[in-house]
Structures are given as structure tokens and as C-alpha cells.
Design a protein around this motif. Structure first.
Motif, mmCIF file in Angstrom:
data_model
loop_
_atom_site.group_PDB
_atom_site.id
_atom_site.type_symbol
_atom_site.label_atom_id
_atom_site.label_comp_id
_atom_site.label_asym_id
_atom_site.label_seq_id
_atom_site.Cartn_x
_atom_site.Cartn_y
_atom_site.Cartn_z
ATOM 1 N N GLN A 35 -9.974 -7.154 -0.742
ATOM 2 C CA GLN A 35 -10.706 -7.914 0.272
ATOM 3 C C GLN A 35 -9.762 -8.798 1.074
ATOM 4 O OE1 GLN A 35 -13.684 -9.923 -2.003
ATOM 5 N NE2 GLN A 35 -14.831 -8.053 -2.400
ATOM 6 N N HIS A 36 -8.786 -9.394 0.407
ATOM 7 C CA HIS A 36 -7.812 -10.230 1.099
ATOM 8 C C HIS A 36 -6.877 -9.385 1.961
ATOM 9 C CE1 HIS A 36 -9.101 -13.827 -0.927
ATOM 10 N NE2 HIS A 36 -8.955 -13.238 -2.111
ATOM 11 N N ILE A 37 -6.470 -8.237 1.448
ATOM 12 C CA ILE A 37 -5.614 -7.343 2.215
ATOM 13 C C ILE A 37 -6.342 -6.861 3.466
ATOM 14 C CG2 ILE A 37 -4.468 -5.083 2.220
ATOM 15 C CD1 ILE A 37 -3.869 -5.522 -0.752
ATOM 16 N N LEU A 38 -7.602 -6.483 3.318
ATOM 17 C CA LEU A 38 -8.383 -6.000 4.455
ATOM 18 C C LEU A 38 -8.514 -7.079 5.520
ATOM 19 C CD1 LEU A 38 -10.100 -3.812 5.800
ATOM 20 C CD2 LEU A 38 -12.048 -4.652 4.483
ATOM 21 N N ASN A 39 -8.852 -8.277 5.130
ATOM 22 C CA ASN A 39 -9.031 -9.370 6.069
ATOM 23 C C ASN A 39 -7.729 -9.706 6.792
ATOM 24 O OD1 ASN A 39 -10.226 -11.506 7.436
ATOM 25 N ND2 ASN A 39 -9.885 -12.933 5.771
ATOM 26 N N SER B 103 -4.909 -7.882 7.030
ATOM 27 C CA SER B 103 -4.410 -6.747 7.808
ATOM 28 C C SER B 103 -5.148 -6.620 9.133
ATOM 29 C CB SER B 103 -4.555 -5.444 7.020
ATOM 30 O OG SER B 103 -3.713 -5.432 5.917
ATOM 31 N N ALA B 104 -6.450 -6.809 9.104
ATOM 32 C CA ALA B 104 -7.229 -6.720 10.343
ATOM 33 C C ALA B 104 -6.824 -7.823 11.319
ATOM 34 C CB ALA B 104 -8.718 -6.797 10.029
ATOM 35 N N ASN B 105 -6.588 -9.029 10.812
ATOM 36 C CA ASN B 105 -6.151 -10.118 11.681
ATOM 37 C C ASN B 105 -4.770 -9.849 12.273
ATOM 38 O OD1 ASN B 105 -8.459 -11.694 11.411
ATOM 39 N ND2 ASN B 105 -7.692 -12.679 9.568
ATOM 40 N N LEU B 106 -3.854 -9.388 11.451
ATOM 41 C CA LEU B 106 -2.508 -9.078 11.945
ATOM 42 C C LEU B 106 -2.521 -7.889 12.899
ATOM 43 C CD1 LEU B 106 -0.361 -9.615 8.730
ATOM 44 C CD2 LEU B 106 -0.375 -11.003 10.801
ATOM 45 N N ALA C 124 1.487 -1.731 13.850
ATOM 46 C CA ALA C 124 0.040 -1.617 14.051
ATOM 47 C C ALA C 124 -0.516 -0.405 13.303
ATOM 48 C CB ALA C 124 -0.288 -1.525 15.539
ATOM 49 N N VAL C 125 0.219 0.695 13.310
ATOM 50 C CA VAL C 125 -0.214 1.883 12.570
ATOM 51 C C VAL C 125 -0.205 1.604 11.065
ATOM 52 C CG1 VAL C 125 0.413 4.270 11.985
ATOM 53 C CG2 VAL C 125 0.509 3.508 14.364
ATOM 54 N N LEU C 126 0.839 0.947 10.577
ATOM 55 C CA LEU C 126 0.909 0.618 9.142
ATOM 56 C C LEU C 126 -0.218 -0.324 8.731
ATOM 57 C CD1 LEU C 126 4.766 0.107 8.750
ATOM 58 C CD2 LEU C 126 3.416 2.048 7.959
ATOM 59 N N LEU C 127 -0.526 -1.305 9.573
ATOM 60 C CA LEU C 127 -1.621 -2.224 9.264
ATOM 61 C C LEU C 127 -2.971 -1.506 9.288
ATOM 62 C CD1 LEU C 127 -0.439 -5.393 11.194
ATOM 63 C CD2 LEU C 127 -0.708 -5.165 8.711
ATOM 64 N N THR C 128 -3.119 -0.541 10.186
ATOM 65 C CA THR C 128 -4.348 0.251 10.212
ATOM 66 C C THR C 128 -4.496 1.045 8.917
ATOM 67 O OG1 THR C 128 -4.220 0.422 12.620
ATOM 68 C CG2 THR C 128 -5.626 2.006 11.486
ATOM 69 N N CYS C 129 -3.406 1.640 8.452
ATOM 70 C CA CYS C 129 -3.439 2.368 7.174
ATOM 71 C C CYS C 129 -3.786 1.423 6.023
ATOM 72 C CB CYS C 129 -2.098 3.043 6.920
ATOM 73 S SG CYS C 129 -1.725 4.396 8.031
ATOM 74 N N SER C 130 -3.226 0.222 6.058
ATOM 75 C CA SER C 130 -3.536 -0.762 5.025
ATOM 76 C C SER C 130 -5.019 -1.126 5.045
ATOM 77 C CB SER C 130 -2.685 -2.013 5.239
ATOM 78 O OG SER C 130 -2.979 -2.993 4.289
ATOM 79 N N CYS C 131 -5.579 -1.298 6.229
ATOM 80 C CA CYS C 131 -7.013 -1.600 6.346
ATOM 81 C C CYS C 131 -7.862 -0.463 5.786
ATOM 82 C CB CYS C 131 -7.389 -1.828 7.814
ATOM 83 S SG CYS C 131 -6.821 -3.386 8.498
ATOM 84 N N ILE C 132 -7.494 0.753 6.121
ATOM 85 C CA ILE C 132 -8.269 1.914 5.675
ATOM 86 C C ILE C 132 -8.249 2.028 4.148
ATOM 87 C CG2 ILE C 132 -8.314 4.448 5.645
ATOM 88 C CD1 ILE C 132 -7.399 4.292 8.618
ATOM 89 N N PHE C 133 -7.053 1.936 3.560
ATOM 90 C CA PHE C 133 -6.959 2.088 2.104
ATOM 91 C C PHE C 133 -7.614 0.928 1.360
ATOM 92 C CE2 PHE C 133 -3.577 5.180 3.098
ATOM 93 C CZ PHE C 133 -4.041 6.233 2.325
ATOM 94 N N MET D 216 2.835 -4.756 2.660
ATOM 95 C CA MET D 216 4.162 -5.357 2.468
ATOM 96 C C MET D 216 5.177 -4.804 3.465
ATOM 97 S SD MET D 216 4.072 -7.761 0.377
ATOM 98 C CE MET D 216 5.824 -8.016 0.341
ATOM 99 N N VAL D 217 5.149 -3.508 3.721
ATOM 100 C CA VAL D 217 6.058 -2.923 4.708
ATOM 101 C C VAL D 217 5.758 -3.499 6.093
ATOM 102 C CG1 VAL D 217 6.716 -0.763 5.848
ATOM 103 C CG2 VAL D 217 6.460 -0.827 3.377
ATOM 104 N N SER D 218 4.491 -3.703 6.394
ATOM 105 C CA SER D 218 4.102 -4.295 7.674
ATOM 106 C C SER D 218 4.622 -5.717 7.807
ATOM 107 C CB SER D 218 2.585 -4.300 7.828
ATOM 108 O OG SER D 218 2.067 -3.006 7.767
ATOM 109 N N LEU D 219 4.522 -6.486 6.732
ATOM 110 C CA LEU D 219 5.041 -7.855 6.769
ATOM 111 C C LEU D 219 6.549 -7.889 6.985
ATOM 112 C CD1 LEU D 219 3.035 -9.719 3.989
ATOM 113 C CD2 LEU D 219 2.805 -9.908 6.460
#
Length: 99
Positions: A7-11, A13-16, A46-55, A80-83
Motif C-alpha cells: 500500500q505504501h509502495i503503491l501510494n 510510486s503513484a505520487n512520484l 516513469a516506466v519503472l514507477l508504473t511497473c511498481s504501481c502495477i505489481f 528502489m531502482v526508480s529511487l
């Protein structure tokens, strides 16, 4: 098993992701040629964060505990890779290495 990390990752990642899309749009509007590397890196992030949101979303929605943990781990790695990519962009901007 309660799933709190996804839930924290989704929130986050979506903000970033929204921030990355704002940066991409801003760079496109200003037509700055020297920011081409930043534009490309931001697009990849942005693509990596989208993948993070999806997973992370799939991890929250699944009923299977093994799959839940696996999807959460995948989302965590993408995050983490996105960060790290965001850190690289910040360093490029701060140190003016794009000129």
C-alpha cells in the motif's frame, strides 16, 4: 496475512510517477536541448514507477500469500531502482552535468 508495504509502495510510486510526468511535460514545453538526458532518464523512471504501481496493486488484490509476497518483492525492486534513478537525475541537475 496483512499486506502493508504494498500500500505504501503503491501510494508513493503513484505520487512520484505524477512528478516524473510533470518534469517530462515541463522539459517538452521549454524545448531545452541540453536536458535531453534528463528527459530520457525521467521517461525510463516513469516506466519503472508504473511497473511498481502495477505489481504493488496486484499484490494487494491477490488472495494467494505466496504470490502476494512475490509481487510485493517485485514492486519493491522496481521502486528502489526508480529511487536510484531519481537520485541520478537530481545529481545531474545539481552538478550541471547535462551541458
Amino acid at each position: 496475512m496483512a499486506n502493508y508495504t504494498s500500500q505504501h509502495i503503491l501510494n508513493t510510486s503513484a505520487n512520484l510517477l505524477g512528478f516524473c510526468l510533470f518534469v517530462i511535460t515541463s522539459l517538452r514545453i521549454t524545448n531545452q536541448i541540453e536536458t535531453h538526458i534528463i528527459d530520457e532518464l525521467t521517461s525510463v523512471i516513469a516506466v519503472l514507477l508504473t511497473c511498481s504501481c502495477i505489481f504493488s496493486f496486484i499484490s494487494i488484490r491477490t488472495q494467494n500469500e505466496i504470490k502476494e509476497k512475490r509481487f510485493e518483492t517485485i514492486a519493491d525492486y522496481f521502486f528502489m531502482v526508480s529511487l536510484i534513478g531519481i537520485l541520478i537525475i537530481i545529481l545531474l541537475i545539481t552538478l550541471n552535468l547535462t551541458k
